[in-house]
Design a protein around this motif. Structure first.
Motif, short mmCIF file in Angstrom:
data_model
loop_
_atom_site.label_atom_id
_atom_site.label_comp_id
_atom_site.label_asym_id
_atom_site.label_seq_id
_atom_site.Cartn_x
_atom_site.Cartn_y
_atom_site.Cartn_z
N PHE A 61 0.79 -1.23 0.00
CA PHE A 61 0.00 0.00 0.00
C PHE A 61 0.82 1.28 0.00
O PHE A 61 0.26 2.37 -0.19
CB PHE A 61 -0.96 0.00 1.20
CG PHE A 61 -2.08 -1.00 1.08
CD1 PHE A 61 -3.06 -0.84 0.12
CD2 PHE A 61 -2.13 -2.10 1.91
CE1 PHE A 61 -4.09 -1.76 0.00
CE2 PHE A 61 -3.15 -3.03 1.80
CZ PHE A 61 -4.14 -2.86 0.85
N ALA A 67 0.47 3.89 -2.94
CA ALA A 67 -0.76 4.69 -3.01
C ALA A 67 -0.70 5.91 -2.12
O ALA A 67 -1.51 6.84 -2.29
CB ALA A 67 -1.96 3.82 -2.64
N TRP A 127 0.07 9.39 -3.99
CA TRP A 127 -1.07 9.86 -4.77
C TRP A 127 -2.16 10.39 -3.84
O TRP A 127 -2.74 11.45 -4.11
CB TRP A 127 -1.62 8.73 -5.63
CG TRP A 127 -2.84 9.14 -6.42
CD1 TRP A 127 -2.87 9.72 -7.65
CD2 TRP A 127 -4.21 9.03 -6.00
NE1 TRP A 127 -4.16 9.96 -8.04
CE2 TRP A 127 -5.02 9.55 -7.04
CE3 TRP A 127 -4.82 8.54 -4.85
CZ2 TRP A 127 -6.40 9.59 -6.96
CZ3 TRP A 127 -6.21 8.58 -4.77
CH2 TRP A 127 -6.98 9.10 -5.82
N ALA A 128 -2.45 9.68 -2.77
CA ALA A 128 -3.50 10.10 -1.85
C ALA A 128 -3.17 11.45 -1.22
O ALA A 128 -4.06 12.30 -1.02
CB ALA A 128 -3.69 9.04 -0.76
N PHE A 179 -6.64 7.91 -10.26
CA PHE A 179 -5.81 6.90 -9.61
C PHE A 179 -5.40 5.83 -10.62
O PHE A 179 -6.23 5.33 -11.38
CB PHE A 179 -6.58 6.26 -8.45
CG PHE A 179 -5.80 5.23 -7.69
CD1 PHE A 179 -4.74 5.60 -6.89
CD2 PHE A 179 -6.14 3.89 -7.78
CE1 PHE A 179 -4.02 4.65 -6.18
CE2 PHE A 179 -5.42 2.93 -7.07
CZ PHE A 179 -4.36 3.32 -6.27
N ASP A 180 -4.11 5.50 -10.62
CA ASP A 180 -3.57 4.50 -11.55
C ASP A 180 -3.81 3.11 -10.98
O ASP A 180 -2.94 2.51 -10.35
CB ASP A 180 -2.08 4.78 -11.77
CG ASP A 180 -1.42 3.77 -12.70
OD1 ASP A 180 -2.17 3.04 -13.39
OD2 ASP A 180 -0.18 3.71 -12.73
N GLY A 181 -5.01 2.58 -11.23
CA GLY A 181 -5.37 1.28 -10.69
C GLY A 181 -4.54 0.15 -11.25
O GLY A 181 -4.16 -0.78 -10.53
N PHE A 212 -1.15 0.20 -9.64
CA PHE A 212 -1.24 -0.27 -8.25
C PHE A 212 -1.36 -1.79 -8.20
O PHE A 212 -0.68 -2.44 -7.40
CB PHE A 212 -2.43 0.38 -7.56
CG PHE A 212 -2.65 -0.11 -6.16
CD1 PHE A 212 -1.82 0.30 -5.13
CD2 PHE A 212 -3.68 -1.00 -5.87
CE1 PHE A 212 -2.02 -0.16 -3.83
CE2 PHE A 212 -3.88 -1.46 -4.59
CZ PHE A 212 -3.05 -1.04 -3.56
N LEU A 228 1.05 5.90 -11.02
CA LEU A 228 0.90 5.82 -9.56
C LEU A 228 2.08 6.51 -8.88
O LEU A 228 1.92 7.26 -7.92
CB LEU A 228 0.84 4.35 -9.13
CG LEU A 228 0.64 4.06 -7.65
CD1 LEU A 228 -0.71 4.56 -7.18
CD2 LEU A 228 0.79 2.57 -7.37
N THR A 273 8.11 8.11 -2.37
CA THR A 273 7.37 6.85 -2.54
C THR A 273 8.32 5.71 -2.89
O THR A 273 8.27 4.63 -2.29
CB THR A 273 6.30 7.00 -3.65
OG1 THR A 273 5.38 8.02 -3.27
CG2 THR A 273 5.56 5.69 -3.84
#
Length: 467
Positions: A63, A66, A69-70, A197-199, A202, A254, A394
């Protein structure tokens, strides 16, 4: 009313970030010596409790990407505060667990909270730190990674022996409440609009990191089939390769990979990963050698490890002066050789070695690893422009967390290889097995130094004080 100056606010935020990093790092190792007591309450075998350790480490790694980005999407202050709340509530759920499935679920939630705290806290600190204060700030952020793995096992053993294992997690409640209050008072940051969001990124990176770490862990277990851990490791590497390809092509990834093109950051990413993996093996191999090889008690072994902690602390006041005096390249090369020499010296210890000599050696090892950690972390962000700081923090957080898990796994793998080479029964590890394993770790630490040879003599000089 007295106001907090800009300098004081930056220092306070750096200390706040260091405290929550310490909580997150400590919870990765503090339960190691409490597993028998927890297993008794859960009605299961102690070996089965390893899933609680693994679930936490994997959740952290999965995690973390993420978090950056959050922070940009919802605001670093809001995400950081919510992460502290999540980590604290999950700690309460860990203490209230009545069986292994409940505990594992709570540890995953705790790992999720920790994963948000790590990159967001570092991002908050580094975005507000001018170049001239970078070394001092990094020194503050470095101590959790140095102290938590050493303090965790003896602290967990003491708490579970004199109180109960539940207090390992309950102690996070007042600390989390204070950290939340400090975050709301000190951190100032608003939302920063970003893309969607780059799913895909991720999912690929999460599965890749999880399978890669699982493959390394399985490789250290002699009972696991060769084809099993090789397939797991290969699948993880393949997914990570696909993730890298995806991150390079998408407009709003991401996390970006641009910081890896910066030589000083790449040193921290590549050579730093080898170094952190080598260092992470020490809290695993040394206590086992002292107990299984030397026949010492768990208390004696844990107490000796505190000399590593003492060396870390005593070195901190001198790190900035040493880097200012000799520069990053000479420090990373010279001190890196001392780190490798420290592992080699540990490989020469015998059951008859006086305890005082062992303590002195561990104290010096603690000093050299503290110096190397601080130098690598400081130079890693020396040339990162503000617009790439989110991606750099990150990447660094992901690598640091992976290295923590890989350190233990690599230490176990080195011990397994040593037993195979020497033909020793894995159930009866001897002193010679630990000696050979430590020589292998010394070789890994030496390999980490090679990466620093490519640094120019004046690398990172602009963030150091004048000679």
């Amino acid at each position: 009313m007295m106001t907090v100056t800009r300098f004081d606010r930056r220092t306070a935020i750096a200390l706040l970030a260091a405290v929550v990093f310490f909580m997150e790092n400590l919870d990765a190792t503090v339960i190691a010596t409490s597993l028998p007591a927890m297993a008794l309450d859960f009605g299961t075998a102690p070996a089965h409790l390893s899933v609680g350790v693994s679930a936490y480490l994997v959740a952290l790694t999965v995690f973390i990407p993420a978090g950056g980005w959050a922070a940009d999407r919802f605001g670093a202050r809001r995400v950081f505060a919510l992460a502290i709340v999540g980590f604290t509530v999950a700690s309460l759920l860990c203490a209230a667990s009545r069986n292994l499935p409940e505990f594992t679920a709570a540890r995953i939630l705790q790992g999720f909270g920790g994963a948000m705290m790590v990159p967001v806290g570092r991002l908050i600190v580094l975005r507000g730190t001018p170049r001239e204060d970078m070394v001092r700030t990094i020194a503050i952020l470095t101590w959790p990674a140095l102290l938590a793995p050493v303090l965790g096992p003896p602290l967990g053993g003491w708490i579970s022996t004199h109180w109960s294992w539940h207090w390992i997690f309950l102690l996070n409640l007042p600390l989390g409440a204070l950290a939340l209050l400090a975050a709301l008072l000190l951190v100032r940051d608003g939302p920063r609009p970003v893309g969607r969001f780059d799913g895909t990124g991720f999912a690929l990176s999460a599965l890749g990191f999880a399978l890669f770490m699982a493959g390394i862990e399985l490789a250290s277990r002699p009972a696991w089939p060769l084809a099993g851990w090789l397939a797991t490791l290969a699948a993880g590497l393949a997914l990570l390769g696909l993730a890298l390809r995806h991150l390079r092509r998408i407009e709003h990834p991401l996390f970006g990979l641009a910081p890896l093109a910066i030589p000083t950051f790449r040193i921290t990413a590549v050579g730093g990963s080898l170094f952190r993996t080598a260092i992470g093996s020490a809290p695993f191999l040394l206590p086992l050698m002292f107990q299984l090889g030397f026949g010492w008690s768990a208390v004696e072994a844990g107490t000796l490890l505190l000399w590593l902690f003492a060396g870390n602390l005593c070195m901190k006041p001198a790190t900035t002066w040493i880097m200012n005096r000799f520069g990053f390249r000479r420090v990373l090369l010279g001190n890196g050789l001392l780190v490798a020499a420290g592992f080699a010296a540990c490989a020469l210890l015998e059951p008859t070695t006086p305890t005082g000599w062992v303590a002195a050696l561990l104290f010096v090892c603690g000093m050299t690893r503290s110096m190397q950690f601080t130098a690598l972390n400081a130079i890693g962000f020396a040339d990162v422009p503000p617009e790439q700081m989110r991606d750099a923090t990150t990447l660094f957080s992901v690598l640091q967390q992976m290295n923590a898990g890989m350190g233990i796994a690599f230490g176990a793998l080195a011990l397994t290889l040593a037993e195979l080479i020497r033909g020793t029964d894995p159930a009866l590890a001897a002193t010679g097995d630990f000696h050979l394993a430590l020589w292998l770790i010394a070789g890994l630490a030496l390999l980490a130094v090679v990466d620093s040879l490519s640094l120019p003599a004046e690398a990172g000089r602009h963030i150091l004080a004048a000679r």
